[in-house]
Scaffold this active site. Structure first.
Site, mmCIF file in Angstrom:
data_model
loop_
_atom_site.group_PDB
_atom_site.id
_atom_site.type_symbol
_atom_site.label_atom_id
_atom_site.label_comp_id
_atom_site.label_asym_id
_atom_site.label_seq_id
_atom_site.Cartn_x
_atom_site.Cartn_y
_atom_site.Cartn_z
ATOM 1 N N VAL A 176 12.452 -13.984 -22.493
ATOM 2 C CA VAL A 176 12.567 -12.515 -22.526
ATOM 3 C C VAL A 176 11.234 -11.842 -22.875
ATOM 4 C CG1 VAL A 176 15.052 -12.431 -22.973
ATOM 5 C CG2 VAL A 176 13.464 -12.658 -24.909
ATOM 6 N N ASN A 219 -6.322 -22.439 -6.999
ATOM 7 C CA ASN A 219 -5.459 -21.376 -6.449
ATOM 8 C C ASN A 219 -4.390 -21.020 -7.478
ATOM 9 O OD1 ASN A 219 -4.323 -23.930 -6.140
ATOM 10 N ND2 ASN A 219 -3.401 -23.530 -4.145
ATOM 11 N N LYS A 222 5.487 -20.816 -15.235
ATOM 12 C CA LYS A 222 5.365 -22.246 -15.553
ATOM 13 C C LYS A 222 4.440 -22.469 -16.746
ATOM 14 C CE LYS A 222 3.874 -22.969 -11.371
ATOM 15 N NZ LYS A 222 4.089 -21.667 -10.739
ATOM 16 N N GLY A 223 3.316 -21.704 -16.779
ATOM 17 C CA GLY A 223 2.343 -21.875 -17.861
ATOM 18 C C GLY A 223 2.991 -21.689 -19.222
ATOM 19 N N LYS A 224 3.811 -20.666 -19.336
ATOM 20 C CA LYS A 224 4.489 -20.398 -20.615
ATOM 21 C C LYS A 224 5.367 -21.585 -21.006
ATOM 22 C CE LYS A 224 8.116 -18.025 -22.919
ATOM 23 N NZ LYS A 224 8.787 -16.849 -23.418
ATOM 24 N N GLN A 258 2.018 -23.827 -8.141
ATOM 25 C CA GLN A 258 2.706 -23.177 -7.002
ATOM 26 C C GLN A 258 4.240 -23.292 -7.156
ATOM 27 O OE1 GLN A 258 -0.244 -25.359 -5.961
ATOM 28 N NE2 GLN A 258 -1.273 -23.518 -6.536
ATOM 29 N N HIS A 295 -2.095 -20.059 -14.376
ATOM 30 C CA HIS A 295 -0.999 -20.249 -15.328
ATOM 31 C C HIS A 295 -1.334 -19.535 -16.633
ATOM 32 C CE1 HIS A 295 0.262 -24.165 -13.056
ATOM 33 N NE2 HIS A 295 0.314 -23.074 -12.320
ATOM 34 N N GLY A 351 -5.592 -11.184 -8.601
ATOM 35 C CA GLY A 351 -5.341 -9.795 -8.975
ATOM 36 C C GLY A 351 -4.548 -9.013 -7.932
ATOM 37 N N ARG A 352 -4.119 -9.707 -6.842
ATOM 38 C CA ARG A 352 -3.375 -9.003 -5.793
ATOM 39 C C ARG A 352 -1.997 -8.575 -6.285
ATOM 40 N NH1 ARG A 352 -3.394 -13.242 -0.956
ATOM 41 N NH2 ARG A 352 -3.344 -14.678 -2.712
ATOM 42 N N ASP A 382 4.190 -18.503 -9.632
ATOM 43 C CA ASP A 382 4.116 -17.473 -10.671
ATOM 44 C C ASP A 382 5.448 -17.237 -11.385
ATOM 45 O OD1 ASP A 382 1.445 -17.103 -9.962
ATOM 46 O OD2 ASP A 382 1.957 -15.579 -8.470
ATOM 47 N N GLU A 383 6.220 -18.279 -11.539
ATOM 48 C CA GLU A 383 7.541 -18.149 -12.174
ATOM 49 C C GLU A 383 7.438 -18.092 -13.694
ATOM 50 O OE1 GLU A 383 6.651 -20.616 -10.159
ATOM 51 O OE2 GLU A 383 7.914 -20.612 -8.369
#
Ligand code: GDP
Ligand code: IMO
Ligand code: MG
Length: 428
Positions: free
Chosen positions: A413, A38, A16-18, A223, A41, A301-302, A13-14
């Protein structure tokens, strides 16, 4: 020719998708090489949000071929749902192929995932319940089903008869759960086969041609390094290799063809699920970070656990993956914090450690060594050039790069494409 590998440098969740989305229209091919649904992104373009789980985040660009490589485990039902969602949103996704060698998540995998977690009790991992672990287990045990098997109904039926005996044995005897019915699975999967058939390919010639024709390829990691089955905080990891090495095996691209490895890092740290997290903040400051950063999982959603940037973790990721360019995301989330901390290493039983140790009970109890930084206390979202960032913000970013041993080439940003400050382009 260029082959860029993009990996998450922390616990996923860093952002990466962006970053994939930023680069996808400048490459010819985007390949997902491991993990399954799992992953979550997020891509935001022009204020519209897309969430990808299995389909590569380059799918919004029709000229970019998106490949689901053989290191991925594909849940056909989840795949078709994602495809339907895209197509009903006006994205035809004709630029998509799936390796015939990719393994499938079968209906019993998510059930076994959840039952296995329940049986572990207090030692549970906090998996996504998507059946990822059980699907990779079967792959390694050589009783997995591959996407290509959808094109061989007789083989599928024969093998299912044998495999289902094993699965139903554990479901009923070990877990006291309902068995699965062979015919129902067969009917369901042969139904999927019809729709998935046009996407199934032998990706070997596709990728070899792209390499030999000098095309630009981007490997999309899912991941993060600390969730890697070998390098991560085992057993609190996923069941694949989200590293640069995993990108090679999961796609069939040889290591000698990799031209650059980009690591995506959050300006602080988050993790979903259980396991050691040395810089975790469990106080009001942590709650503030979670709220400002909207740290809630894209897939489940956790609430994500949050903490300070951990340079011991990130330098380990840089070193083990050969990361030569860092992207630092969510810098804007730190805008309102008076004091910031970066962990530079750990003390464990009086000994200094510059990287996370294998022994997770030791890692759980390390004392992080922190450097403190004055916050910049001003909004960065509207900055468009690196030089526009407040001086204190640049000091923080540059110290991150220094401590990790790589340069921060891009700073993010905000979630949208325009919220991106490029110091040095990621692609040649
Ligand atoms: P991934 O799994 O690495 O692709 O990351 P996720 O999509 O699961 O989580 C990252 C979240 O942060 C998403 O909601 C993004 O839209 C958001 N995001 C990405 N970059 C930035 C940024 O620089 N600032 C802010 N505020 N949000 C960002
Ligand atoms: P992206 O690609 C964050 C975590 C789960 C759990 C552990 C094992 O969006 O960064 P699994 O279901 O894989 O067996 O769960 O791994 N996990 C992730 N955490 N981002 C992800 O993907 C994740 N994929 C798995 O929360 O702790
Ligand atoms: Mg995610």
């Amino acid at each position: 020719m260029s082959v860029t590998v993009l990996v998450g440098g922390q616990w996923g969740d860093e952002g990466k998708g962006k970053v994939i989305d930023l680069l996808a229209d400048s490459v010819n091919m985007v390949i997902r090489s491991q993990g399954g649904n799992n992953a979550g992104h997020t891509v935001v373009t022009g204020g519209k949000e897309h969430r990808f789980h299995l389909i590569p985040s380059g799918i919004l660009y029709p000229e970019t071929l998106c490949v689901i490589g053989h290191g991925v485990v594909v849940d056909p039902k989840a795949f078709l749902l994602e495809l339907d969602e895209l197509q009903s949103g006006g994205i035809p996704a004709r630029n998509l192929v799936i390796s015939e060698r990719a393994h499938m998540v079968m209906p019993y995998h998510p059930v076994l995932d959840q039952l296995g977690e329940e049986m572990r009790g207090d030692d549970r991992l906090g998996t996504t319940w998507r059946g990822i672990g059980p699907a990779y287990e079967d792959k390694v045990r050589r009783i997995g089903f591959r996407i290509g098997d959808l094109q061989k109904p007789a083989f599928l039926e024969k093998k299912l008869r044998f495999v289902l005996r094993l699965k139903n044995e554990s479901l009923t005897r070990l877990y006291n759960a309902e068995p699965f019915n062979e015919k129902e699975i067969l009917d369901e999967y042969l139904g999927y086969a019809e729709r998935i058939d046009p996407y199934i390919r032998d990706i070997y010639p596709l990728i070899q041609d792209a390499l030999n024709d000098g095309k630009k390829i981007l490997l999309e990691g899912a991941q993060g390094v600390m969730l890697d089955i070998d390098l991560g905080t085992y057993p609190y990891v996923t069941s694949s290799s989200p590293t640069a090495g995993g990108a090679c095996t999961g796609s069939g691209i040889p290591p000698s063809r990799i031209t650059r490895t980009v690591g995506v890092f959050k300006a602080y740290t988050t993790r979903v699920g259980y396991g050691p997290f040395p810089t975790e903040l469990t106080d009001a400051l942590g709650d503030q970070l979670r709220e400002v950063g909207a740290e809630y999982g894209t897939t489940t959603g956790r609430a994500r656990r949050v903490g300070w940037f951990d340079a011991a973790v990130s330098r380990y990721a840089v070193a083990t993956n050969g990361i030569d360019a860092m992207v630092l995301t969510k810098v804007d989330v730190l805008d309102e914090f008076e004091t910031l901390k970066i962990c530079t290493g750990y003390l464990s039983k009086g000994e200094y450690w510059d990287h996370p140790m294998a022994n997770i009970s030791h890692l759980k109890h390390v004392e992080p060594i922190y450097e403190e930084f004055p916050g910049w206390m001003s909004p960065t979202r509207e900055c468009r050039r690196y030089e526009d960032l407040p001086a204190a913000c640049r000091t923080y970013i540059e110290r991150v790069g220094e401590l990790c041993g790589a340069s921060v080439n891009v700073v993010s940003v905000g979630p949208d494409r325009e919220h991106t400050l490029v110091r040095t382009p990621l692609l040649d």
